[in-house]
Design an enzyme around this catalytic site. Structure first.
Site, short mmCIF file in Angstrom:
data_model
loop_
_atom_site.label_atom_id
_atom_site.label_comp_id
_atom_site.label_asym_id
_atom_site.label_seq_id
_atom_site.Cartn_x
_atom_site.Cartn_y
_atom_site.Cartn_z
N PHE A 96 -5.89 97.06 -55.19
CA PHE A 96 -6.04 96.18 -54.04
C PHE A 96 -5.58 94.79 -54.44
O PHE A 96 -6.14 94.20 -55.37
CB PHE A 96 -7.49 96.14 -53.53
CG PHE A 96 -7.63 95.29 -52.29
CD1 PHE A 96 -7.45 95.84 -51.03
CD2 PHE A 96 -7.90 93.93 -52.38
CE1 PHE A 96 -7.54 95.06 -49.88
CE2 PHE A 96 -8.00 93.14 -51.24
CZ PHE A 96 -7.81 93.71 -49.99
N ASP A 123 -4.10 90.87 -62.12
CA ASP A 123 -4.83 90.39 -60.95
C ASP A 123 -6.31 90.30 -61.32
O ASP A 123 -7.01 91.31 -61.35
CB ASP A 123 -4.60 91.34 -59.77
CG ASP A 123 -5.36 90.91 -58.52
OD1 ASP A 123 -6.25 90.03 -58.62
OD2 ASP A 123 -5.07 91.46 -57.44
N LYS A 168 -11.46 84.66 -55.80
CA LYS A 168 -12.88 84.88 -55.50
C LYS A 168 -13.88 83.96 -56.22
O LYS A 168 -14.40 83.04 -55.62
CB LYS A 168 -13.22 86.35 -55.77
CG LYS A 168 -12.53 87.27 -54.75
CD LYS A 168 -13.14 88.65 -54.73
CE LYS A 168 -12.68 89.44 -53.53
NZ LYS A 168 -11.46 90.22 -53.71
#
Ligand SMILES: *Cc1c(COP(=O)(O)O)cnc(C)c1O
Length: 420
Positions: free
Chosen positions: A145, A230, A263
């Site tokens: 994702f 990532d 995040k």
């Protein structure tokens, strides 16, 4: 459970005004403090999801509130025509924490998807190798994702996310999860980059087999392609190291070419970062080739600076490691749990006999916020300031939550029978 009148009111108003793209929210939350939040009916919850691995300092942390308020009262938005002290300070600190080599540089943006978009644009700029074959492909891993914008979406493996938006960005090759040989075979002279999460987050909190990231490093180095990590979900202390790749058991000593973050970085305010490692990666994008109006503005960079300050001052990276181990071993002891994955305070536990949505619904009723990350896995990504006692309260309640989830399954079966 019967809905009370106020819940009906906000749900109706929500449906009347908000795009239904994300589905129906479960509660209207009004305020939070530390690892706790309250809903509009006054019920208290232990927040074990932290806005999806975002609120490292929990809710309304006083140092965070002070830093953001002071910055908002001093200088907010200035555009990239100007520099600000919080922005420079944050970039330097991120480079130091990431142990990035000389020549590395930080590009700020506003989300995880955007951080990966910037990495994608860098990848498109990787020069051809000695054979001269044009570079046209990016390798991503099944279960990945990377975000919902068109470029990030193209690298996200879930067919259901991509199919409605064809044609997508071309040139993305997916390789099966955990298959080192398939990965090596996919990385040839046409490859611009491999993008991989050190631990797959949305894919179910899945750890790669040992040696996988090292194989990705070797294959990309041989092909002259970038290794993009990532760390949008795994970074900023969450996995018991500042960056997950720095854990010997995950990164096995590799140095990436690009790291993406978001995040946990902003403590709730939207900020992402793309960090090319070393000067050749840092020069792939030329002046004027990328940018964003809000990116790295004084408020979000001051917020992120405060997040890093508190994590450092309060030893929250080590706490994530210790609390994560405590949580994982307690979860393993629960009846019905067959596996616990992840690292530090990014965890999932697996209940093969139950639908994770039933477990999450039962947990919410019991006052705990967690998330159904895949069909049988429940994700926990609490704030890094969570206490051992709070985590113990969840693991103590887990047997009852599992029993309640099992009853939900039985009730649903009964309903089906009655309807048939
Ligand atoms: C959440 C996430 C993204 C996307 O971040 P957004 O801020 O939602 O755009 C990208 N990569 C990973 C690994 C994520 O967990």
């Amino acid at each position: 459970m019967a809905e009370t009148a106020p819940a009906e009111t906000w749900r109706t108003a929500h449906e009347a005004a908000l795009l239904p793209a994300l589905g129906r929210p479960q509660r209207l939350l009004t305020h939070g403090s530390g690892a706790r939040v309250w809903d509009a009916e006054g019920r208290e919850y232990l927040d074990l999801l932290a806005g999806i691995a975002v609120n490292a300092l929990g809710h309304a942390h006083p140092d965070y509130v002070r830093a953001v308020s002071e910055q908002a009262a001093t200088l907010g938005q200035i555009s990239n025509y100007f520099a600000s002290e919080p922005q420079i300070a944050l970039a330097s600190r991120l480079l130091a924490l990431a142990e990035a080599p000389a020549g590395s540089a930080v590009y700020f943006c506003n989300s995880g998807a955007e951080a990966n978009e910037a990495a994608l644009k860098m990848a498109r700029r990787v020069p051809a190798g000695p054979g001269g074959a044009p570079r046209t492909t990016i390798v991503a891993v099944e279960g990945s994702f990377h975000g919902r914008t068109m470029g990030a979406l193209a690298m996200t493996s879930k067919e259901a996310f991509r199919a409605p938006f064809e044609p997508g960005v071309p040139g993305i090759r997916f390789v099966p999860f955990g298959d080192e040989a398939a990965l090596r075979a996919a990385v040839d002279e046409t490859c611009q980059a491999v993008i991989v999460e050190p631990i797959q987050g949305e894919g179910g909190v899945r750890n790669h087999p040992a040696g996988y990231l090292r194989a990705a490093r070797e294959a990309t180095r041989e092909a002259g392609a970038l290794l993009v990590l990532d760390e949008v979900q795994t970074g900023i202390g969450r996995c018991g190291a500042w960056f997950a790749f720095q854990r010997p058991d995950i990164g096995e000593g590799i140095v990436p070419d690009v790291v993406t973050l978001a995040k946990g970085l902003g403590g709730g305010l939207p900020i992402g970062a793309t960090i090319p490692f070393g000067s050749s990666a840092a020069h792939l994008l030329q002046p004027g080739q990328h940018g964003s109006t809000f990116a790295g503005n004084p408020i979000v960079t001051a917020a992120a600076g405060a997040v890093l300050d508190v994590i450092e001052r309060d030893g929250l990276v080590a706490a994530a490691q210790d609390l994560g181990e405590r949580l994982a071993s307690a979860l393993m002891k629960a009846d019905g749990v067959t596996a616990v994955s992840g690292a530090g305070l990014l965890r999932a536990f697996e209940l093969p006999e139950l639908d994770s949505h039933d477990v999450v619904a039962a947990a919410l009723e019991a006052g705990f916020i967690c998330n159904a990350v895949s069909a049988h896995r429940v994700r926990l990504a609490p704030p890094l300031i969570v206490s051992a006692e709070q985590l113990d309260a969840f693991t103590a309640a887990l047997p009852d939550i599992i029993a309640a989830a099992a009853r939900r399954v039985k009730d649903k079966e009964k309903e089906k029978e009655a309807a048939a």
